[in-house]
Design a protein around this motif. Structure first.
Motif, PDB file in Angstrom:
ATOM      1  N   LEU A 137      23.554 -84.129   2.993  1.00  0.00           N
ATOM      2  CA  LEU A 137      24.486 -84.883   2.132  1.00  0.00           C
ATOM      3  C   LEU A 137      25.176 -84.024   1.079  1.00  0.00           C
ATOM      4  O   LEU A 137      26.292 -84.324   0.676  1.00  0.00           O
ATOM      5  CB  LEU A 137      23.708 -85.997   1.403  1.00  0.00           C
ATOM      6  N   GLY A 161      15.419 -71.512   7.065  1.00  0.00           N
ATOM      7  CA  GLY A 161      15.036 -72.886   6.757  1.00  0.00           C
ATOM      8  C   GLY A 161      14.749 -73.641   8.046  1.00  0.00           C
ATOM      9  O   GLY A 161      14.831 -73.080   9.157  1.00  0.00           O
ATOM     10  N   SER A 162      14.443 -74.937   7.925  1.00  0.00           N
ATOM     11  CA  SER A 162      14.020 -75.698   9.104  1.00  0.00           C
ATOM     12  C   SER A 162      15.064 -75.694  10.232  1.00  0.00           C
ATOM     13  O   SER A 162      14.687 -75.562  11.405  1.00  0.00           O
ATOM     14  CB  SER A 162      13.618 -77.119   8.719  1.00  0.00           C
ATOM     15  N   PRO A 163      16.403 -75.788   9.950  1.00  0.00           N
ATOM     16  CA  PRO A 163      17.340 -75.766  11.068  1.00  0.00           C
ATOM     17  C   PRO A 163      17.300 -74.440  11.836  1.00  0.00           C
ATOM     18  O   PRO A 163      17.437 -74.411  13.066  1.00  0.00           O
ATOM     19  CB  PRO A 163      18.714 -75.956  10.398  1.00  0.00           C
ATOM     20  N   ASP A 184       7.395 -74.574   1.549  1.00  0.00           N
ATOM     21  CA  ASP A 184       8.168 -74.215   2.744  1.00  0.00           C
ATOM     22  C   ASP A 184       7.261 -73.550   3.780  1.00  0.00           C
ATOM     23  O   ASP A 184       7.368 -73.817   4.981  1.00  0.00           O
ATOM     24  CB  ASP A 184       9.295 -73.231   2.378  1.00  0.00           C
ATOM     25  N   GLY A 224      19.349 -79.078   4.512  1.00  0.00           N
ATOM     26  CA  GLY A 224      19.599 -77.953   3.605  1.00  0.00           C
ATOM     27  C   GLY A 224      20.654 -77.025   4.189  1.00  0.00           C
ATOM     28  O   GLY A 224      21.511 -77.439   4.969  1.00  0.00           O
ATOM     29  N   TYR A 283      19.544 -81.359  -6.640  1.00  0.00           N
ATOM     30  CA  TYR A 283      18.586 -80.501  -5.946  1.00  0.00           C
ATOM     31  C   TYR A 283      19.307 -79.516  -5.036  1.00  0.00           C
ATOM     32  O   TYR A 283      20.163 -79.901  -4.241  1.00  0.00           O
ATOM     33  CB  TYR A 283      17.632 -81.368  -5.106  1.00  0.00           C
ATOM     34  N   ASP A 340      16.858 -82.995  12.238  1.00  0.00           N
ATOM     35  CA  ASP A 340      16.453 -82.589  10.886  1.00  0.00           C
ATOM     36  C   ASP A 340      17.270 -83.465   9.946  1.00  0.00           C
ATOM     37  O   ASP A 340      18.473 -83.260   9.783  1.00  0.00           O
ATOM     38  CB  ASP A 340      16.782 -81.103  10.699  1.00  0.00           C
TER      39      ASP A 340
END
Ligand SMILES: C[S@@+](CC[C@H](N)C(=O)[O-])C[C@H]1O[C@@H](n2cnc3c(N)ncnc32)[C@H](O)[C@@H]1O
Length: 308
Positions: A129, A109-111, A15, A44, A4, A40
């Motif tokens: 990861l 993105g979220s961060p 999103d 990503g 992914y 978070d």
């Protein structure tokens, strides 16, 4: 594992839903001066190019943020719901050209959304990861303000985050946004929330999930609400569907599932701000109207009886 890549999906309707809820939640939480820990656990890359190869391969943002902006441009006089306006302000902060009518080239993105709200007294823990995405995340976050308050961890976020709970200030927002590549991811989310609530029951937890024809996905929100109820905590559950549920999406290289076909997703928030339900009551119809593609577009919003 690691097939992914969120770069293919950045700015899609899922999103948009997740980031509208995330930004509305953070805007409320930073009103109080006390330090906030922001975690978070599936971060990503932090920032994505909407005009890059990944985004072009999938064109998912076309049915997400790009569609939302096109609908808004077509109705310049319609009022914008506060939660949607707040989210669009963040998008514009990363894309100054939007003020002159230009299209966004960068998707936060979220961060990056979290970083927008970060104050000197706060700290942010980011887990990723996938090795290449983790390196991109480190580079992207190092260039943003308050980088020294941001820590990037190349480790499993489900386990890694637990050592930061409870935070010294007893205030935290935790985003759980796995890729759900494996059937076992759903059970892992439930085990993780149970462990996190046991350590720190008063934290705010935001969990995103896909609405796809799979029993594990269908059962997940019910299991998360049950955990909140057992811990005596309030919850909120919001879903957004933009079209009929036909799995007609493009096949992303390396991925087993045709993700572009995902028509709907949901967010469960444990210990939500008391303002969130009213904000989403205004925002969700707008997201449906501005991104919906057919008559099956819709939303659902529910809350626990004890939520403001
Ligand atoms: C849906 S994406 C995250 C998107 C990001 N939260 C956002 O909204 O911009 C999920 C990410 O989690 C990463 N990931 C998967 N399992 C993980 C784990 N156990 N711990 C940390 N990261 C993980 C994937 O590599 C992927 O980059």
């Amino acid at each position: 594992m690691f097939s992914y890549r969120h770069a293919f999906h950045a700015g899609n309707h899922a999103d948009v839903l997740k980031h509208v809820v995330l930004s509305a939640t953070l805007r409320y939480l930073v009103q109080k001066e006390t330090a906030l820990s922001i975690l978070d656990i599936h971060a990503g890359c932090g920032l994505y190019r909407l005009d890059g190869d990944y985004a072009r391969t999938s064109s998912e943002s076309q049915q997400g943020i790009q569609q939302l902006l096109a609908s808004r441009r077509a109705a310049p006089d319609s009022p914008v719901a506060a939660a949607v306006a707040g989210y669009l302000d963040i998008l514009q902060a990363y894309n100054p050209g939007m003020a002159d009518g230009g299209s966004p080239r960068i998707y936060p993105g979220s961060p990056a959304i979290m970083q927008h709200f970060l104050r000197p007294q706060d700290q942010m823990q980011l887990f990723e990861l996938q090795p290449a995405d983790m390196r991109a995340l480190e580079g992207n976050m190092a260039n943003l303000p308050l980088a020294r308050r941001t820590h990037v961890w190349h480790e499993d976020g489900f386990n890694g985050c637990l050592r930061f709970l409870p935070p010294p200030s007893r205030r935290a927002l935790v985003l759980c946004d796995p890729s759900y590549e494996l059937k076992s991811d759903y059970a892992q989310v439930v085990r993780w929330l149970d462990a996190a609530l046991t350590r720190f029951a008063t934290g705010t937890y935001l969990i995103w999930y896909p609405i796809i024809p799979r029993p594990e996905a269908h059962e997940l929100p019910r299991k998360l609400k049950t955990l909140a109820r057992q811990a005596g905590k309030s919850w909120l559950h919001a879903t957004l569907s933009i079209k009929s549920g036909v799995q007609s999406g493009v096949h992303i290289p390396g991925e087993k599932v045709k993700r572009g076909g995902m028509a709907a997703s949901g967010v469960v928030v444990i210990n939500p701000p008391y303002t969130l339900h009213a904000e989403l009551k205004d925002a969700l119809p707008q997201l449906r109207d501005w991104m919906g593609q057919d008559h099956l577009a819709g939303f659902h919003l529910e809350k626990s009886p004890d939520h403001g």
